[in-house]
Design an enzyme around this catalytic site. Structure first.
Site, PDB file in Angstrom:
ATOM      1  N   ARG A  64       0.829  -1.208   0.000  1.00 58.16           N
ATOM      2  CA  ARG A  64       0.000   0.000   0.000  1.00 58.16           C
ATOM      3  C   ARG A  64       0.866   1.262   0.000  1.00 58.16           C
ATOM      4  NH1 ARG A  64      -3.563   2.558   4.354  1.00 58.16           N
ATOM      5  NH2 ARG A  64      -5.190   3.638   3.170  1.00 58.16           N
ATOM      6  N   HIS A  68       0.466   4.386  -2.554  1.00 57.38           N
ATOM      7  CA  HIS A  68       0.268   5.770  -2.117  1.00 57.38           C
ATOM      8  C   HIS A  68       1.454   6.663  -2.479  1.00 57.38           C
ATOM      9  CE1 HIS A  68      -3.256   5.235   0.964  1.00 57.38           C
ATOM     10  NE2 HIS A  68      -3.439   4.539  -0.150  1.00 57.38           N
ATOM     11  N   ASP A  69       2.621   6.068  -2.691  1.00 57.52           N
ATOM     12  CA  ASP A  69       3.763   6.848  -3.181  1.00 57.52           C
ATOM     13  C   ASP A  69       3.557   7.196  -4.652  1.00 57.52           C
ATOM     14  OD1 ASP A  69       6.279   8.043  -3.380  1.00 57.52           O
ATOM     15  OD2 ASP A  69       7.226   6.153  -4.000  1.00 57.52           O
ATOM     16  N   GLU A  90       3.581  13.848   3.727  1.00 58.41           N
ATOM     17  CA  GLU A  90       2.415  13.151   3.173  1.00 58.41           C
ATOM     18  C   GLU A  90       1.830  12.176   4.189  1.00 58.41           C
ATOM     19  OE1 GLU A  90       3.427  11.428  -0.679  1.00 58.41           O
ATOM     20  OE2 GLU A  90       4.326  13.317  -1.331  1.00 58.41           O
ATOM     21  N   ASN A  96      -3.532   8.892   4.575  1.00 52.36           N
ATOM     22  CA  ASN A  96      -2.393   8.207   5.192  1.00 52.36           C
ATOM     23  C   ASN A  96      -2.397   8.246   6.710  1.00 52.36           C
ATOM     24  OD1 ASN A  96      -1.313   7.594   2.672  1.00 52.36           O
ATOM     25  ND2 ASN A  96      -0.113   9.479   2.577  1.00 52.36           N
ATOM     26  N   PRO A 165      -7.239   7.677  -4.133  1.00 58.07           N
ATOM     27  CA  PRO A 165      -8.673   7.373  -4.130  1.00 58.07           C
ATOM     28  C   PRO A 165      -9.217   7.152  -2.719  1.00 58.07           C
ATOM     29  CG  PRO A 165      -7.452   5.802  -5.510  1.00 58.07           C
ATOM     30  CD  PRO A 165      -6.454   6.672  -4.857  1.00 58.07           C
ATOM     31  N   HIS A 195      -6.589  -5.959  -2.374  1.00 57.77           N
ATOM     32  CA  HIS A 195      -7.410  -6.089  -1.160  1.00 57.77           C
ATOM     33  C   HIS A 195      -7.753  -7.550  -0.872  1.00 57.77           C
ATOM     34  CE1 HIS A 195      -8.802  -1.574  -1.362  1.00 57.77           C
ATOM     35  NE2 HIS A 195      -7.541  -1.711  -1.056  1.00 57.77           N
ATOM     36  N   THR A 196      -6.958  -8.455  -1.390  1.00 59.38           N
ATOM     37  CA  THR A 196      -7.035  -9.872  -1.041  1.00 59.38           C
ATOM     38  C   THR A 196      -6.308 -10.145   0.277  1.00 59.38           C
ATOM     39  OG1 THR A 196      -6.423 -12.105  -1.750  1.00 59.38           O
ATOM     40  CG2 THR A 196      -4.961 -10.376  -2.405  1.00 59.38           C
TER      41      THR A 196
HETATM   42  C1  HEM Z   1      -9.175   1.527  -5.957  1.00 60.85           C
HETATM   43  C2  HEM Z   1      -8.928   2.429  -5.064  1.00 60.85           C
HETATM   44  C3  HEM Z   1      -8.525   2.093  -3.657  1.00 60.85           C
HETATM   45  C4  HEM Z   1      -9.130   2.529  -2.532  1.00 60.85           C
HETATM   46  C5  HEM Z   1     -10.332   3.452  -2.447  1.00 60.85           C
HETATM   47  C6  HEM Z   1      -8.442   1.937  -1.418  1.00 60.85           C
HETATM   48  C7  HEM Z   1      -8.749   2.174  -0.087  1.00 60.85           C
HETATM   49  C8  HEM Z   1      -8.201   1.493   0.967  1.00 60.85           C
HETATM   50  C9  HEM Z   1      -8.594   1.665   2.336  1.00 60.85           C
HETATM   51  C10 HEM Z   1      -9.627   2.645   2.834  1.00 60.85           C
HETATM   52  C11 HEM Z   1      -7.878   0.802   3.095  1.00 60.85           C
HETATM   53  C12 HEM Z   1      -7.944   0.607   4.597  1.00 60.85           C
HETATM   54  C13 HEM Z   1      -6.953   1.517   5.284  1.00 60.85           C
HETATM   55  C14 HEM Z   1      -7.074   1.524   6.777  1.00 60.85           C
HETATM   56  O1  HEM Z   1      -8.025   0.972   7.325  1.00 60.85           O
HETATM   57  O2  HEM Z   1      -6.184   2.090   7.443  1.00 60.85           O
HETATM   58  C15 HEM Z   1      -7.016   0.084   2.198  1.00 60.85           C
HETATM   59  C16 HEM Z   1      -6.129  -0.889   2.579  1.00 60.85           C
HETATM   60  C17 HEM Z   1      -5.279  -1.527   1.706  1.00 60.85           C
HETATM   61  N1  HEM Z   1      -5.078  -1.218   0.378  1.00 60.85           N
HETATM   62 FE1  HEM Z   1      -6.278  -0.073  -0.750  1.00 60.85          FE
HETATM   63  N2  HEM Z   1      -7.425   1.162  -1.882  1.00 60.85           N
HETATM   64  C18 HEM Z   1      -7.428   1.234  -3.246  1.00 60.85           C
HETATM   65  C19 HEM Z   1      -6.525   0.640  -4.096  1.00 60.85           C
HETATM   66  C20 HEM Z   1      -5.443  -0.099  -3.682  1.00 60.85           C
HETATM   67  C21 HEM Z   1      -4.343  -0.496  -4.517  1.00 60.85           C
HETATM   68  C22 HEM Z   1      -4.177  -0.082  -5.975  1.00 60.85           C
HETATM   69  C23 HEM Z   1      -3.506  -1.240  -3.744  1.00 60.85           C
HETATM   70  C24 HEM Z   1      -2.204  -1.884  -4.112  1.00 60.85           C
HETATM   71  C25 HEM Z   1      -1.868  -2.267  -5.318  1.00 60.85           C
HETATM   72  C26 HEM Z   1      -4.096  -1.313  -2.432  1.00 60.85           C
HETATM   73  C27 HEM Z   1      -3.603  -2.055  -1.381  1.00 60.85           C
HETATM   74  C28 HEM Z   1      -4.140  -2.058  -0.115  1.00 60.85           C
HETATM   75  C29 HEM Z   1      -3.734  -2.987   0.925  1.00 60.85           C
HETATM   76  C30 HEM Z   1      -2.776  -4.150   0.754  1.00 60.85           C
HETATM   77  C31 HEM Z   1      -4.434  -2.631   2.079  1.00 60.85           C
HETATM   78  C32 HEM Z   1      -4.296  -3.248   3.481  1.00 60.85           C
HETATM   79  C33 HEM Z   1      -3.192  -2.502   4.195  1.00 60.85           C
HETATM   80  C34 HEM Z   1      -2.914  -2.950   5.615  1.00 60.85           C
HETATM   81  O3  HEM Z   1      -3.451  -3.938   6.087  1.00 60.85           O
HETATM   82  O4  HEM Z   1      -2.098  -2.253   6.262  1.00 60.85           O
HETATM   83  N3  HEM Z   1      -5.252  -0.586  -2.422  1.00 60.85           N
HETATM   84  N4  HEM Z   1      -7.227   0.534   0.909  1.00 60.85           N
END
Ligand code: HEM
Ligand code: NAG
Ligand code: NAG
Ligand code: NAG
Ligand code: NAG
Ligand code: NAG
Ligand code: NAG
Ligand code: NAG
Ligand code: NAG
Ligand code: NAG
Length: 331
Positions: A64, A68-69, A90, A96, A165, A195-196
């Site tokens: 992630r 975000h970078d 940031e 973040n 996003p 998000h798997t």
């Molecule tokens: C499509 C738009 C996306 C949105 C709106 C989004 C939003 C979010 C949000 C809200 C969280 C939870 C953060 C938290 O609870 O602190 C999250 C977690 C995460 N996102 Fe996304 N995300 C997006 C795309 C992506 C992409 C492109 C990746 C990587 C290629 C990604 C990888 C992850 C991962 C792995 C987590 C879990 C992180 C953790 O457990 O620390 N996301 N995302």
């Protein structure tokens, strides 16, 4: 008639211009550190492997950071800079703050690399290598990471607020934020498959559980048994900082179950479920394809990660190789 001296000076300036362009548009490549730090990717991988022993979530957190970078001023490690006289970090941007994690592991990786090959591997490349290692260590695909990024001298907090996003956005908004950095609908669906694994805090989806969009009812796309599970994790007046697994079925492995979850109304974030539940959307057929064919998902995911990793890198003599990922050199 064109004189021969005019012609030859035209040819000469064309050659010079071509040289200049090829220099300013230096391409990343997979062999960038082969002579200067041949073990770079092994070192990154081994630090992450160790960190996973005590924190199964860390790989998710690290990929992630790369995302975000890259969405803010390109993949230049701007997200890693702490606040200072000249830097508005940031890390304090809306998407973040109290959310991104893994900065300490990035520092451990940097220390290990500096011990082996001082001053060589950029922090921006560390994030790209860490993303690949995290995915492949958790059962996902491997790919050949393109390298040669350099580190920024600045951060862009306002850009992080506006370009990353949000889970509350609809599909048109998400699509336009991806498009703004050169990523298309296939990239959006494939990369959302990250998000798997990992977790999300209740405050980022609780709006779906009790009073969605002012209706007084839950989000109608939520599977009812999943709704009950989520309401237990996130009581109406409970802490918004409680966390749920992004993938309820196989929470810590990198696989294609994220997409069958969406088919079952079990996407955790509004932005996840919209990929399948927005009527008439072009994303639906991609969700179906990835749900039915993990190989197709893995191939697309790797391709899209390479594409995301290519967003406006600093190369050549632009930027620097930071010796501490948290600070611009000499500051
Ligand atoms: C499509 C738009 C996306 C949105 C709106 C989004 C939003 C979010 C949000 C809200 C969280 C939870 C953060 C938290 O609870 O602190 C999250 C977690 C995460 N996102 Fe996304 N995300 C997006 C795309 C992506 C992409 C492109 C990746 C990587 C290629 C990604 C990888 C992850 C991962 C792995 C987590 C879990 C992180 C953790 O457990 O620390 N996301 N995302
Ligand atoms: C990789 O990129 C660097 C910097 O642009 C360049 O010096 C090197 O020759 C490239 N290697 C290959 C195999 O293209
Ligand atoms: C690279 O790693 C291998 C195995 O971990 C080790 O045997 C070798 O000495 C390392 N090479 C360098 C140049 O650090
Ligand atoms: C971050 O979390 C702390 C405590 O968990 C809280 O006091 C603070 O208000 C939070 N900040 C934001 C911006 O959510
Ligand atoms: C970015 O958003 C955060 C939190 O929402 C806010 O505190 C900060 O002032 C914003 N920064 C800029 C530069 O807009
Ligand atoms: C979606 O984009 C529109 C237009 O830019 C903006 O007004 C709206 O606030 C965005 N929606 C969300 C939830 O951010
Ligand atoms: C998304 O939101 C924007 C403004 O917030 C709106 O103009 C647009 O029609 C919405 N798109 C969908 C697919 O709902
Ligand atoms: C939220 O409510 C508004 C107004 O009733 C409606 O136009 C919009 O489509 C709804 N959004 C969602 C995601 O249901
Ligand atoms: C709800 O999820 C279960 C799997 O847990 C699935 O069998 C069922 O079909 C889902 N319901 C809907 C309406 O998608
Ligand atoms: C799954 O996807 C791969 C890669 O796109 C493709 O080669 C293969 O034929 C697909 N398998 C099936 C059963 O459709």
């Amino acid at each position: 008639m064109i004189s021969s001296s005019t012609a030859s000076s035209f040819i000469l300036s064309t050659i010079l211009l071509t040289l200049l362009l090829s220099q300013t548009k230096a391409q990343l490549n997979a062999t960038f550190y082969d002579s200067t730090c041949p073990n770079a990717s092994t070192i990154v991988r081994s630090v992450i492997q160790q960190a996973l022993q005590s924190d199964i979530r860390i790989g998710a957190s690290l990929i992630r950071l790369h995302f975000h970078d890259c969405f803010v001023n390109g993949c230049d490690a701007s997200i890693l800079l702490d606040n200072s006289a000249n830097i508005q970090s940031e890390k304090d941007a809306g998407p973040n703050t109290n959310s991104t994690r893994g900065f300490d592991i990035v520092d451990n990786i940097k220390t290990a690399l500096e011990n082996s090959c001082p001053g060589i591997v950029s922090c921006a490349d560390i994030l790209a290598l860490a993303a690949e290692a995290s995915v492949s260590l958790q059962g996902g695909p491997s790919w050949s990471v393109l390298l040669g990024r350099r580190d920024s001298l600045t951060a862009n907090q306002a850009g992080a607020n506006s370009s990353i996003p949000s889970p509350f956005e609809n599909l048109s908004n998400l699509t336009s934020k991806f498009s703004a950095v050169g990523l298309d609908t296939t990239d959006l669906v494939a990369l959302s498959g990250a998000h798997t694994f990992g977790r999300a805090q209740c405050r980022l989806f609780v709006n779906r559980l009790y009073n969605f969009n002012g209706t007084g009812n839950p989000d109608p796309t939520l599977n009812s048994s999943y709704l009950t599970t989520l309401q237990q994790i996130c009581p109406q007046s409970g802490s918004g900082f409680n966390v749920a697994n992004l993938d309820l079925t196989t929470s810590d492995s990198f696989d294609n179950n994220y997409f069958s979850n969406l088919q079952n109304g079990q996407g955790l974030l509004q932005s996840d479920q919209e990929l399948f539940s927005t009527s008439g959307a072009p994303t639906i057929s991609l969700v179906n394809t990835f749900s039915g064919n993990q190989t197709a998902f893995f191939q697309s995911f790797a391709q899209s990660m390479i594409k995301m990793g290519n967003i406006s890198p600093l190369t050549g003599s632009n930027g620097e190789i930071r010796s501490d990922c948290k600070k611009v050199n000499g500051s």
